[in-house]
Design an enzyme around this catalytic site. Structure first.
Site, PDB file in Angstrom:
ATOM      1  N   TYR A 197       0.723  -1.221  -0.111  1.00 19.23           N
ATOM      2  CA  TYR A 197       0.312   0.070   0.110  1.00 19.23           C
ATOM      3  C   TYR A 197       0.808   1.174   0.016  1.00 19.23           C
ATOM      4  O   TYR A 197       0.849   2.407  -0.312  1.00 19.23           O
ATOM      5  CB  TYR A 197      -1.140   0.128   0.940  1.00 19.23           C
ATOM      6  N   LYS A 201       1.546   4.210  -2.858  1.00 22.96           N
ATOM      7  CA  LYS A 201       0.926   5.749  -2.514  1.00 22.96           C
ATOM      8  C   LYS A 201       2.000   6.077  -3.071  1.00 22.96           C
ATOM      9  O   LYS A 201       1.830   7.414  -3.985  1.00 22.96           O
ATOM     10  CB  LYS A 201       0.592   6.157  -1.514  1.00 22.96           C
TER      11      LYS A 201
END
Length: 320
Positions: A197, A201
């Site tokens: 994750y 990002k």
């Protein structure tokens, strides 16, 4: 980490006091739950003509629409449109439908996934497909409509706001040194899904920064907002450690959504900027993003991304 803890424990973002969306048309992705739902609720309450709830699950989207109508007293403002960011065809169909809108003032790209399980979507690891490839694909597909609206209403610039995360700083991102970054990210045997994750990002931020550099004009305000750690369903598959962290540190979903609303009403001074706690905070981007290595990775990611998107939809990068 100190900045993160201080932000979570000592800062409460506020809504811009003059925020108004009178007569505007907005798209909010991931609007059936969490930050997207609460942002859509604010946009509707503050006078929008139309708020499109772009959701993977239409039944859940209908529940969100009814919730917004009940809480705001404004019926007929929200529409539920299907959008599955794990599917190229779904993104193309959604963007095609959006071309028929009378105007498009706001695109709030909020939808994302966070998972520790490796799975593929469109030939790439799911987090990369959803959070990076199709998020950028949708932005490029909707830019012409946003520009068209800018020409019709020159006194008020449309916004393309993408929800990012300070978690982008919490990854080692060794893949950037590989010959093909996206190919390395799809290698299950070499993937640390605990970092996936944050890595997604980081890629999202780097891709956005390069997109903004390559824009042919500034008719559309493009910015990125960090809402902080919030109570939402995003991290429902991210493991027990995240659940514990949220219990002690997370903001309420409504408070977090105020940062999204700030992004979509912010002025031209935020174009190309990273925002945190409702303020321009580009100095808070990770040291890697602001480094020479980060610039090299940024250009490399953009080149690979454009090559992929041109295969999916020839000519799409000319929308810049």
């Amino acid at each position: 980490m100190f900045r993160f803890l201080r932000s979570q424990l000592m800062v409460t973002p506020s809504l811009p006091p003059s925020a108004s969306f009178t007569d505007q048309v907005a798209i909010v992705t991931g609007a059936n739950v969490g930050l997207g739902l609460e942002a859509a609720r604010h946009i509707s309450r503050l006078g929008a003509r139309k708020v499109i709830l772009a959701v993977r699950n239409v039944l859940s989207g209908d529940e969100a629409r009814r919730s917004i109508e009940e809480s705001t007293g404004r019926v007929g403002v929200c529409e539920v449109w299907p959008l599955d960011l794990a599917s190229y065809a779904s993104v193309i169909a959604f963007a095609h439908r959006a071309q028929a809108l009378p105007r498009l003032d706001i695109v709030l790209e909020n939808a994302a996934v966070a998972t520790t399980e490796f799975q593929l979507a469109e030939g790439h690891e799911l987090s990369i497909t959803v959070n990076v490839i199709n998020t950028m694909f949708l932005a490029l597909l909707l830019l012409p409509k946003l520009r068209e609206t800018a020409r019709r209403s020159p006194l008020r610039k449309p916004h393309l706001t993408v929800v990012v995360s300070e978690a982008h700083a919490f990854t080692s991102f060794p893949e950037w040194r590989q010959e093909c970054i996206f190919e390395a990210l799809d290698d299950n045997g070499a993937t640390d899904m605990n970092e996936r994750y944050p890595t997604s990002k980081l890629l999202e931020i780097l891709a956005l920064r390069e997109l903004i550099v390559r824009m042919s004009d500034d008719a559309v305000i493009i910015n990125m907002v960090n809402p902080g750690l919030c109570h939402s369903r995003l991290s429902r598959d991210a493991g027990m450690s995240m659940a514990i962290m949220k219990f002690f540190l997370a903001r309420s979903t409504e408070v977090g959504s105020r940062t999204l609303v700030t992004g979509i009403v912010a002025g031209s001074e935020t174009h190309g900027s990273y925002m945190s706690n409702c303020l321009v905070a580009s100095h808070e981007l990770s040291a890697f993003v602001r480094s020479e290595d980060g610039d090299t990775a940024q250009k490399k990611i953009w080149q690979e991304l454009c090559e992929m998107l041109e295969v999916i939809q020839p000519g799409v990068t000319r929308n810049l």
